[in-house]
Design a protein around this motif. Sequence first.
Motif, short mmCIF file in Angstrom:
data_model
loop_
_atom_site.label_atom_id
_atom_site.label_comp_id
_atom_site.label_asym_id
_atom_site.label_seq_id
_atom_site.Cartn_x
_atom_site.Cartn_y
_atom_site.Cartn_z
N LEU A 248 0.79 -1.22 -0.13
CA LEU A 248 0.01 0.08 -0.09
C LEU A 248 0.82 1.19 0.07
O LEU A 248 0.46 2.28 -0.73
CB LEU A 248 -0.94 -0.07 1.20
N PHE A 249 1.89 1.43 0.89
CA PHE A 249 2.81 2.36 1.02
C PHE A 249 3.30 2.72 -0.49
O PHE A 249 3.55 3.80 -0.84
CB PHE A 249 3.97 2.31 1.98
N ARG A 250 3.95 1.67 -0.95
CA ARG A 250 4.65 1.78 -2.33
C ARG A 250 3.66 2.31 -3.33
O ARG A 250 3.95 3.18 -4.11
CB ARG A 250 5.29 0.62 -2.65
N LEU A 251 2.66 1.85 -3.50
CA LEU A 251 1.48 2.02 -4.51
C LEU A 251 0.83 3.60 -4.16
O LEU A 251 0.78 4.24 -5.34
CB LEU A 251 0.29 1.17 -4.57
N LEU A 252 0.78 4.08 -3.08
CA LEU A 252 0.30 5.34 -2.71
C LEU A 252 1.43 6.41 -2.67
O LEU A 252 0.98 7.62 -2.76
CB LEU A 252 -0.47 5.29 -1.59
N SER A 253 2.59 6.14 -2.83
CA SER A 253 3.87 7.09 -2.54
C SER A 253 3.92 8.07 -3.73
O SER A 253 4.60 8.88 -3.61
CB SER A 253 5.02 6.15 -2.21
#
Length: 324
Positions: free
Chosen positions: A56-61
């Motif tokens: 999630l963090f990577r996709l939303l970063s």
Amino acid sequence: MELELLSQFLFQFERSSPLFLLIFLGFALAKWFGFSKAAGNILARFAFNIALPAMLFRLLSDLFTKENHADLRLLLAYFGACIILFFIGRFVAKRVLSMPPVDSAIFGTGCVFSNNGLLGLPLAIAMLGEIVTPSISAVLSMNAMILWTLVSIAVEFAQQTGHLTVKSFLKTLLTVFKNPLIISIFSGVLWSCTGIKIPYVIDEPLRLIGNSATAISLIVVGMGLAEYGLGSGIRKSIVLSGIKLFVHPALIFCLAWLIGLGPVETTAVVFLGCLPIGVNVYLMCKQFHAAADIIANAMIITTVMCSFTIPLAVTVLRHFFPMT
């Protein structure tokens, strides 16, 4: 047109089959190959606390570097449908199925509480693509707080204890914001606001760990299902399963259509409505000592059935509401 829809359904079914086979693999490992409940709990902790947050963090970063921001009216469509159906479910449980008040509140929750984290997030990205990530994340960021608070209020009124206070509400809110998925969502969005690209030395481990999220999450769901067996209350469980898998997504779609939600957001929130009942509802049963057998049965029924209903829903949505 019928042949085109059939071919699209077969394509979506083939596309989703490996994902549901992973659920069956998890079930088989726990049921027949000696993987203990402790092993499943460890995998679940890794998926929930590390793998899914990393993904999630990577996709939303880099959310704000793309033109795929979510229309936040989707929260009105999704949670509006959840609240309406919660009260409908309570009414059905109490008046039609003659269930006690607390059991009726849990039944109503089962009608609307999807397995959005461990199953919905990886399944949506695998079947619909990363374009739905902002929409899914928006729902995830509010899901636990809204629905846990709703059922807590309902149960307190049913028990007529009067214990619901500002303090208990703030405690629920604090618990929600300690959730690793919620932390990763807000952290990813905040990082995106900086406009800074994640350094490769950090991004690559995040990518590798995040890539494991889908497989591990689905296996964990299967291992969890192996704990429960079909037992008493099966008739009520079938009614609950029908409401969850058919009425819930239909009501979400109606609200999304009424407010003019776009195809990406509509597809995302209806997809979440099509998901089986989440394990959180079973945890509520344990907390409030009510309807555990009904919810356990319905979790198994909805998970098995959604291997067919989800590809069907995606087929119809992609046909009439193409996202690209």
